[in-house]
Design a protein around this motif. Structure first.
Motif, PDB file in Angstrom:
ATOM      1  N   THR A   1       0.251 -11.368   7.674  1.00 10.37           N
ATOM      2  CA  THR A   1       1.694 -11.507   7.856  1.00 10.37           C
ATOM      3  C   THR A   1       2.445 -10.553   6.930  1.00 10.37           C
ATOM      4  OG1 THR A   1       1.822 -13.291   6.233  1.00 10.37           O
ATOM      5  CG2 THR A   1       1.502 -13.924   8.547  1.00 10.37           C
ATOM      6  N   PHE A   2       3.707 -10.316   7.275  1.00 13.78           N
ATOM      7  CA  PHE A   2       4.560  -9.472   6.443  1.00 13.78           C
ATOM      8  C   PHE A   2       6.006  -9.941   6.549  1.00 13.78           C
ATOM      9  CE2 PHE A   2       4.370  -7.223  10.548  1.00 13.78           C
ATOM     10  CZ  PHE A   2       5.721  -7.052  10.819  1.00 13.78           C
ATOM     11  N   ARG A   3       6.818  -9.481   5.604  1.00 12.06           N
ATOM     12  CA  ARG A   3       8.264  -9.731   5.582  1.00 12.06           C
ATOM     13  C   ARG A   3       8.954  -8.406   5.276  1.00 12.06           C
ATOM     14  NH1 ARG A   3       9.710 -15.402   4.403  1.00 12.06           N
ATOM     15  NH2 ARG A   3       7.754 -16.531   4.254  1.00 12.06           N
ATOM     16  N   GLY A   4      10.154  -8.257   5.849  1.00 16.89           N
ATOM     17  CA  GLY A   4      10.886  -7.023   5.604  1.00 16.89           C
ATOM     18  C   GLY A   4      12.269  -7.047   6.201  1.00 16.89           C
ATOM     19  N   LYS A   5      12.763  -5.845   6.535  1.00 18.40           N
ATOM     20  CA  LYS A   5      14.109  -5.698   7.081  1.00 18.40           C
ATOM     21  C   LYS A   5      14.112  -4.717   8.238  1.00 18.40           C
ATOM     22  CE  LYS A   5      16.651  -6.628   2.845  1.00 18.40           C
ATOM     23  NZ  LYS A   5      17.701  -6.151   1.932  1.00 18.40           N
ATOM     24  N   LEU A   6      14.966  -4.995   9.219  1.00 19.87           N
ATOM     25  CA  LEU A   6      15.217  -4.092  10.338  1.00 19.87           C
ATOM     26  C   LEU A   6      16.720  -3.902  10.423  1.00 19.87           C
ATOM     27  CD1 LEU A   6      14.384  -2.467  12.834  1.00 19.87           C
ATOM     28  CD2 LEU A   6      14.507  -4.607  14.142  1.00 19.87           C
TER      29      LEU A   6
ATOM     30  N   HIS B   1       7.429   1.887   6.018  1.00 20.21           N
ATOM     31  CA  HIS B   1       8.804   2.221   6.379  1.00 20.21           C
ATOM     32  C   HIS B   1       8.772   3.168   7.575  1.00 20.21           C
ATOM     33  CE1 HIS B   1       7.798   5.648   3.786  1.00 20.21           C
ATOM     34  NE2 HIS B   1       8.666   6.331   4.490  1.00 20.21           N
ATOM     35  N   GLY B   2       9.824   3.087   8.378  1.00 22.00           N
ATOM     36  CA  GLY B   2       9.873   3.923   9.571  1.00 22.00           C
ATOM     37  C   GLY B   2      11.069   3.591  10.440  1.00 22.00           C
TER      38      GLY B   2
ATOM     39  N   LEU C   1       5.752   4.445  11.944  1.00 23.62           N
ATOM     40  CA  LEU C   1       5.711   3.946  10.565  1.00 23.62           C
ATOM     41  C   LEU C   1       4.872   4.845   9.675  1.00 23.62           C
ATOM     42  CD1 LEU C   1       4.913   0.228  11.418  1.00 23.62           C
ATOM     43  CD2 LEU C   1       7.095   1.078  10.552  1.00 23.62           C
ATOM     44  N   HIS C   2       5.247   4.866   8.414  1.00 19.61           N
ATOM     45  CA  HIS C   2       4.454   5.482   7.347  1.00 19.61           C
ATOM     46  C   HIS C   2       4.044   4.324   6.436  1.00 19.61           C
ATOM     47  CE1 HIS C   2       3.135   8.513   4.498  1.00 19.61           C
ATOM     48  NE2 HIS C   2       3.692   7.773   3.556  1.00 19.61           N
ATOM     49  N   VAL C   3       2.749   4.152   6.232  1.00 17.91           N
ATOM     50  CA  VAL C   3       2.218   3.023   5.460  1.00 17.91           C
ATOM     51  C   VAL C   3       1.554   3.559   4.191  1.00 17.91           C
ATOM     52  CG1 VAL C   3       0.637   1.064   5.494  1.00 17.91           C
ATOM     53  CG2 VAL C   3       1.815   1.738   7.587  1.00 17.91           C
ATOM     54  N   SER C   4       1.951   3.010   3.040  1.00 14.09           N
ATOM     55  CA  SER C   4       1.385   3.414   1.751  1.00 14.09           C
ATOM     56  C   SER C   4       0.658   2.234   1.129  1.00 14.09           C
ATOM     57  CB  SER C   4       2.489   3.856   0.791  1.00 14.09           C
ATOM     58  OG  SER C   4       3.173   4.950   1.329  1.00 14.09           O
ATOM     59  N   GLY C   5      -0.609   2.475   0.760  1.00 17.25           N
ATOM     60  CA  GLY C   5      -1.392   1.463   0.063  1.00 17.25           C
ATOM     61  C   GLY C   5      -1.726   1.943  -1.328  1.00 17.25           C
ATOM     62  N   ASP C   6      -2.645   1.250  -1.977  1.00 13.08           N
ATOM     63  CA  ASP C   6      -2.998   1.613  -3.343  1.00 13.08           C
ATOM     64  C   ASP C   6      -3.720   2.953  -3.444  1.00 13.08           C
ATOM     65  OD1 ASP C   6      -5.265   0.662  -2.108  1.00 13.08           O
ATOM     66  OD2 ASP C   6      -5.927  -0.553  -3.791  1.00 13.08           O
TER      67      ASP C   6
ATOM     68  N   ASN D   1      -4.414   5.002  -0.260  1.00 20.67           N
ATOM     69  CA  ASN D   1      -4.279   5.793   0.953  1.00 20.67           C
ATOM     70  C   ASN D   1      -2.882   5.680   1.561  1.00 20.67           C
ATOM     71  OD1 ASN D   1      -7.263   4.541   0.955  1.00 20.67           O
ATOM     72  ND2 ASN D   1      -7.324   6.594   1.819  1.00 20.67           N
ATOM     73  N   THR D   2      -2.582   6.632   2.427  1.00 20.49           N
ATOM     74  CA  THR D   2      -1.391   6.542   3.262  1.00 20.49           C
ATOM     75  C   THR D   2      -1.836   6.723   4.710  1.00 20.49           C
ATOM     76  OG1 THR D   2      -0.916   8.895   3.077  1.00 20.49           O
ATOM     77  CG2 THR D   2       0.156   7.435   1.483  1.00 20.49           C
ATOM     78  N   PHE D   3      -1.151   6.033   5.610  1.00 15.83           N
ATOM     79  CA  PHE D   3      -1.493   6.065   7.025  1.00 15.83           C
ATOM     80  C   PHE D   3      -0.221   6.231   7.842  1.00 15.83           C
ATOM     81  CE2 PHE D   3      -4.144   2.909   4.818  1.00 15.83           C
ATOM     82  CZ  PHE D   3      -5.396   3.475   4.968  1.00 15.83           C
ATOM     83  N   SER D   4      -0.374   6.683   9.058  1.00 15.54           N
ATOM     84  CA  SER D   4       0.760   6.684   9.983  1.00 15.54           C
ATOM     85  C   SER D   4       0.416   5.774  11.155  1.00 15.54           C
ATOM     86  CB  SER D   4       1.084   8.098  10.455  1.00 15.54           C
ATOM     87  OG  SER D   4       0.010   8.635  11.181  1.00 15.54           O
ATOM     88  N   ILE D   5       1.432   5.096  11.651  1.00 16.86           N
ATOM     89  CA  ILE D   5       1.283   4.194  12.792  1.00 16.86           C
ATOM     90  C   ILE D   5       2.312   4.577  13.837  1.00 16.86           C
ATOM     91  CG2 ILE D   5       1.596   1.820  13.608  1.00 16.86           C
ATOM     92  CD1 ILE D   5       0.502   0.815  10.964  1.00 16.86           C
ATOM     93  N   THR D   6       1.877   4.648  15.082  1.00 20.47           N
ATOM     94  CA  THR D   6       2.784   4.831  16.201  1.00 20.47           C
ATOM     95  C   THR D   6       2.513   3.721  17.198  1.00 20.47           C
ATOM     96  OG1 THR D   6       1.208   6.310  17.306  1.00 20.47           O
ATOM     97  CG2 THR D   6       2.916   7.343  15.947  1.00 20.47           C
ATOM     98  N   GLY D   7       3.526   3.382  17.987  1.00 19.12           N
ATOM     99  CA  GLY D   7       3.310   2.329  18.964  1.00 19.12           C
ATOM    100  C   GLY D   7       4.429   2.217  19.964  1.00 19.12           C
ATOM    101  N   GLU D   8       4.178   1.382  20.965  1.00 19.71           N
ATOM    102  CA  GLU D   8       5.130   1.143  22.031  1.00 19.71           C
ATOM    103  C   GLU D   8       5.216  -0.360  22.298  1.00 19.71           C
ATOM    104  OE1 GLU D   8       6.712   2.969  26.111  1.00 19.71           O
ATOM    105  OE2 GLU D   8       5.326   4.056  24.834  1.00 19.71           O
ATOM    106  N   GLU D   9       6.426  -0.811  22.545  1.00 18.61           N
ATOM    107  CA  GLU D   9       6.662  -2.230  22.784  1.00 18.61           C
ATOM    108  C   GLU D   9       6.031  -2.656  24.108  1.00 18.61           C
ATOM    109  OE1 GLU D   9      10.275  -5.402  22.109  1.00 18.61           O
ATOM    110  OE2 GLU D   9      10.762  -3.298  22.467  1.00 18.61           O
ATOM    111  N   VAL D  10       5.463  -3.847  24.115  1.00 18.24           N
ATOM    112  CA  VAL D  10       4.863  -4.414  25.326  1.00 18.24           C
ATOM    113  C   VAL D  10       5.500  -5.760  25.604  1.00 18.24           C
ATOM    114  CG1 VAL D  10       2.655  -3.244  25.027  1.00 18.24           C
ATOM    115  CG2 VAL D  10       2.959  -5.478  24.007  1.00 18.24           C
TER     116      VAL D  10
END
Length: 99
Positions: free
Chosen positions: A42-47, A71-72, A81-86, A88-97
């Motif tokens: 789970t996560f919490r944040g802002k849109l 963040h993204g 999204l750009h995801v930063s961990g301890d 590594n960094t990753f990028s995420i792309t996606g489409e709503e379903v």
């Protein structure tokens, strides 16, 4: 209203597919779940109204568990999204379903 995105995370060894879902709460706050590596966390944040999204949580991979910040932008039915961990960094792309 819950929004669900089919996502692809770009990792050093290729791609990992999963889902990201969230519900907008009061004002700009969101609560959601990230399903990757056969784990759901789970996560919490802002849109913001302009589509800027930020959130943080804990990711569980096949080999380790770590805290991350993402963040993204949500642009219509697409998310990036750009995801930063301890370590590594990753990028995420996606489409709503719709389910």
């Amino acid at each position: 209203m819950e929004r669900i995105f089919k996502i692809r995370m770009h990792v050093p060894l290729g791609y990992r597919d999963g889902t990201l879902s969230f519900t907008k709460k009061d004002d700009q706050k969101i609560e959601g779940a990230l399903c990757l590596f056969q784990n759901e966390t789970t996560f919490r944040g802002k849109l913001a109204d302009d589509g800027e999204i930020t959130f943080a949580g804990q990711m569980v991979t096949l080999t380790r568990t770590f805290l991350y910040q993402a963040h993204g932008r949500v642009d219509g039915t697409k998310i990036r999204l750009h995801v930063s961990g301890d370590r590594n960094t990753f990028s995420i792309t996606g489409e709503e379903v719709t389910l």
